[in-house]
Design an enzyme around this catalytic site. Structure first.
Site, short mmCIF file in Angstrom:
data_model
loop_
_atom_site.label_atom_id
_atom_site.label_comp_id
_atom_site.label_asym_id
_atom_site.label_seq_id
_atom_site.Cartn_x
_atom_site.Cartn_y
_atom_site.Cartn_z
N TYR C 101 50.38 20.83 70.28
CA TYR C 101 49.93 19.47 69.99
C TYR C 101 51.15 18.56 70.06
O TYR C 101 52.22 18.89 69.52
CB TYR C 101 49.32 19.39 68.59
N GLU C 186 48.63 10.78 73.07
CA GLU C 186 48.42 12.09 72.45
C GLU C 186 48.01 13.11 73.49
O GLU C 186 47.23 12.80 74.39
CB GLU C 186 47.33 11.97 71.38
#
Lengths: 374, 287, 374, 287
Positions: C101, C186
């Protein structure tokens, strides 16, 4: 690395800074062609790295393409302040209503970029009074903000479209300075022509240390003497001919300067400035010594305080040269520092008794030079 | 004692496993420097010449108290390595490397200032206080004693410091500001520290022509209680390279040998004519 | 403004961040074509602005172009979390060996960008333990330096080429964030596939306030209800339907929230959140009031503390609406501030006696709503 | 007295000749604010509503002592205008404008911090100390007295300050931090100034859900000698917009109404349930 005027203007155009219509050419024929394209009176400018081209006759005007060809022919091949003219810039002749000065460079004392501008641009900018020059230091993290550009415009008395044009140009100059790793971006004169400001000249100096990441900038080889070229090829950090009869090599800019100063204080005349730098090894140092000899001095004076430079490397280089060409003039060597024992031993083998201190060595070199010249 | 670092200082070397790094690590250790950590990306967890290695400065600083860092890093990567040390909170950072792009240099030195780090260099031999050498200068030139030395050029410093050592006059600290356009530290900063250091009895300033560092220093020397002896290189030098008109405008009337001698003399410093005169003038002051 | 996954990935590709081979399409036929081009098993992903598409059936796999067509057909036209699927992304299916992530967003408390990363990427990132998440605040003037990117890679346990790939990606994400005025960039998951890291998803949110200078980013209209669209067109700052029976308008986010809170504390149920904002004038405010009525509430409650908003404008807007459609439900108005005398006078003319204090007004609105509902 | 500015403060307005600038100039003058200079590019040398105009901030600052600046500048030009004020050395800068790009905002607020300027806003009603209003709030709500007020939202502040004024409780200073993601100032900074201001006897904090400003403030309130009364908007608000996972990860467990009430209560602040309760709680404290 200094760039030619035309190179700087090509970058100006890329960054959106207005420049006169024109192009660099190599022949009178091409100069004529460009003059036809421009279709207006032209200026033909020699492309050399020195200033004061105008005074030296390196800038001519032409009302017709035929005149442009003649002017180009006259300028090509002439020598401007020792530089042979190989390229010329043919440009439209501007209607000049005013000349400004603007430059961005690096103010070492402030550790920051500085913008310098003046309403009194042109040839004699260096002689302008302090109060006619506006200087503003920038913050390296903030860069040049629009308000600063506008304030600079105001302080040199610009209004309306001229102020806008100027503020726009100075912001683009800063962008160019950062993106191109420039040490200097200078426009002198920045010409007022009607309602606009146009860069009539360019000075652009690229940081040598940053050339590795500025691959799109063509390399400009500064005109060097034969000797300087040799020194450059030998990996010598810095070499300047000075015309005296004591050829000098030292390591480090400070000690080299101090060696020259000392020789001169004792009444000697240095033949050159040579900072051998550090870590060039035996072969590089040997070549450097050969360059010293090539100057046909009366004495060779080598002054080494070994740090990164190793004494044994220098001694072996000296031995190598002496074995090859003998000792046509006296060698005075001062040697201390890293690996000095081995260095002194090697020198002794070729008949050189090295000094430990700089002052007596310098004195001896001066005495020998005088003796040799007598 | 000394300024900036001393025998107790814990030192980290960035680029410790390279040829230069390894050579000077050993020299520093021989001098007495406590090298407690080395940074070498990809080699973290190893040991090099007895020094534990880390992949990043952050890691080294997490595992050790780091009082000072020395960088043996190629010029293109120096900005990143110096910022890494600055952002990790290292307070004394010696950048030996030469040929760092000047735009990188401005970022390093200004960030150092913002974060309260003293940057020595770039393009310097480094600095030494007794038993703590951070840099590349020959160990033999140095000895402990009462003289503070601050210089712009390298071998000339060895010359002068060596001549002091030879007649038994040692040094508290010797600092090389570096030869680049935008050095991280100034004469004035170092003079202030020498003035405040109780063990420093006299100061040697080694300058050269160009720039206005010596003129700036003169202003501060006026206020100092300790004697200052200066030597300036370049009296006989031919006019140096000039950068367009801008350089000339910035430096107006500054930077000449004569101007600097005048400023220093007016401030009460003695200016030596020859390098070897420095030791004699210092000897006078220490009597 | 949230961007669709495929838009984010198009920007990733422009900034040099590795993404799976693929393309956005609008029809099953084009999906089949893209699958042919890819020549490998594919994934077909619904392009909607909500998360959890996988759980909702909005992501399917296909081994052949024919299967891709079928999958695309199934997904196109389905509804994922209330959003109709009109676009799909057809991409090569990655060999997934690990999921990381990484995101860069703005940490308001620190007034700085923040990089957030974790070795445990994928669906449940929000539920990861604090110690599995690495956060580093950046300095806005320094940006993201290479050493920081490398340190982040080290802290999530990456080595060798994976560490290099990761560090490279996070630097490019930061560059993209600044150049595109993003509030969020992101990648979840950032997939480990062999020796490389690849962005398997994208979330990109552009700062609404900066859209004016991001002309190359296509405008994405977030799915709105009819009512929300009307409110948007009327120039209402913020409108959210809440389902109660007291339609509320106030000016300013804080006072609007406080008005809702007060109504609820007195036992009432707000129909909506409507921050009328400042300076919309009479016509905009009138439209906003019509939206309140369109919700068919039992009471309309208008709470104005005039600053930029002028009381007389609001009063005239109310009068205009009442003259047009009457007062189908009771209006409770609280009004003080700029030009309040004129406002109160206008209200009196249309039969409204305004309150001076908020609390009794809110209480009255709740009472009337209950009476109306009874 | 008050915090940041007072009746003696000399104020500059940037963007003074626009519609908003002109309107609020008059309102500020009516409040008593000493507006000594206005900036309006191209209009330098003129006079606007009795205020001398300058083309640039530099010029205004050269001709006047400037204690504070108020910006009525369209969002796309706010970064430049705010930096102009910061770099010119103005120490209190009120940025009323909303919809400033957040990347511009970060540059403004961080530069302000570096240069020691207090930035109020962006996206704020401004601030007022008695006889010195910098911003857009209605004059009638304010009166001089012993209560300091610091708030995140505008009209709610007028509501609460107005209710204090209505029962005769005046204010030392009222400060709006602004509603944007990266405000220039924090609750803590203002609370510290109120704590230090001898005339402030009690403080009102007006917060709302989201972010962690109230939690941060709570930490400081623990150490304060003066009573703090808080009101928080958003108890009944539906879950707000979320920015991917990153927002959720940053704010973990912070930002909820309940969390904020708990933090403030634990720190010794009284939290009012209704806006109008604030005045009652303050009245208690001032008894």
């Amino acid at each position: 690395m200094k760039c030619f005027e035309y190179m700087g203007k090509e970058f100006f155009a890329k960054f959106g800074i207005p420049v006169p219509k024109g192009r660099m050419v190599l022949t009178p024929e091409d100069a004529e062609k460009v003059a036809v394209e421009i279709g207006k009176p032209c200026v033909i400018k020699s492309q050399v790295l020195s200033g004061k081209r105008g005074k030296a006759g390196g800038i001519k005007f032409a009302d017709t393409p035929a005149e442009a060809k003649v002017a180009a022919d006259a300028i090509l091949g002439m020598t401007v302040q020792g530089h042979k003219v190989e390229r010329i810039l043919v440009e439209e002749k501007l209607k000049i209503e005013g000349e400004l000065y603007v430059a961005i460079t690096i103010d070492g004392a402030a550790r920051a970029p500085v913008v310098i501008t003046s309403a009194k641009g042109g040839m004699d900018i260096e002689e302008q009074a302090e109060e006619d020059i506006v200087k503003v230091n920038l913050d390296v993290f903030l860069g040049l903000q629009p308000f600063q550009a506008k304030e600079l415009a105001r302080r040199i008395g610009l209004k309306g479209n001229l102020a806008k044009g100027f503020a726009d140009i100075v912001q683009k100059m800063y962008k160019m300075m950062v993106e191109k790793d420039a040490e200097l971006v200078e426009i002198n004169p920045l010409v007022i022509s009607g309602d606009s400001v146009i860069a009539a000249d360019s000075k652009l100096t690229i940081d040598d240390s940053a050339l590795y990441r500025q691959k799109d900038i063509p390399y400009v080889d500064e005109e060097k003497t034969e000797m300087e070229k040799m020194a450059h090829e030998a990996g010598v950090g810095c070499f300047v001919e000075l015309g005296g009869d004591i050829a000098i090599m030292a390591n480090g800019a400070g000690i080299t300067m101090a060696t020259l100063d000392t020789v001169q204080l004792y009444g000697g005349a240095p033949a050159n400035f040579m900072d051998a730098g550090g870590g060039t090894g035996v072969d590089g140092t040997a070549k450097a010594i050969e360059i010293l000899l090539a100057q046909k001095p009366n004495v060779v004076f080598v002054n080494i305080f070994g740090g990164i430079t190793r004494c044994d490397d220098v001694a072996n280089a000296l031995a190598q040269v002496i074995k090859k060409v003998g000792m046509p003039v006296p060698f005075v060597v001062r040697m201390v520092g890293t690996n000095q024992e081995e260095g002194l031993r090697v020198l002794k083998e070729v008949g050189i008794e090295a000094f430990r201190d700089m002052a007596p060595a310098a004195k001896k070199a001066v005495e020998l030079a005088k003796g040799g010249a007598a | 004692m000394a300024i900036l670092v001393n025998a107790d200082s814990k030192v980290m070397i960035q680029g410790i496993t390279g040829k230069q790094g390894t050579f000077h690590l050993k020299q520093m250790q021989a001098f007495g420097t406590q090298v407690v950590a080395g940074v070498a990306p990809g080699k973290g967890g190893g040991i090099h010449e007895g020094v534990p290695l880390y992949d990043t400065v952050y890691e080294a600083c997490k595992n050790h108290q780091i009082d000072a860092a020395v960088l043996f890093i190629p010029a293109p990567f120096c900005k990143d390595a110096a910022l890494e040390a600055i952002e990790s909170g290292v307070k004394v950072i010696v950048v030996v490397t030469e040929h760092i792009p000047v735009h990188d240099e401005m970022i390093i030195v200004n960030r150092g200032k913002q974060k309260g780090a003293t940057i020595i260099g770039p393009n310097t031999f480094g600095m030494a206080s007794w038993k703590c050498k951070l840099g590349i200068m020959p160990n033999i030139a140095f000895s402990p004693g009462p003289v503070g030395v601050v210089a712009r050029s390298g071998t000339l410093t060895y010359e002068i410091v060596g001549s002091l050592t030879n007649i038994g006059i040692g040094q508290t600290s010797v600092v090389g500001l570096g030869g680049d356009k935008c050095p991280g530290s100034s004469f004035v900063q170092m003079l202030k520290m020498f003035e405040a250091d109780p063990d420093t009895k006299a100061v040697v300033l080694i300058g050269e022509i160009g720039g206005n560092a010596e003129e700036e220093a003169s202003e501060y020397i006026k206020t100092m209680s300790k004697p200052v002896v200066a030597y300036l290189a370049g009296k006989s030098a031919p006019p140096g390279k000039r950068m367009g008109h801008a350089g000339a405008i910035i430096e107006r009337g500054k930077g000449t040998y004569e101007g600097k001698v005048k400023a220093l003399t007016a401030a009460g410093a003695k200016v030596a004519t020859f390098p070897h005169e420095v030791r004699d003038l210092i000897k006078e002051h220490l009597k």
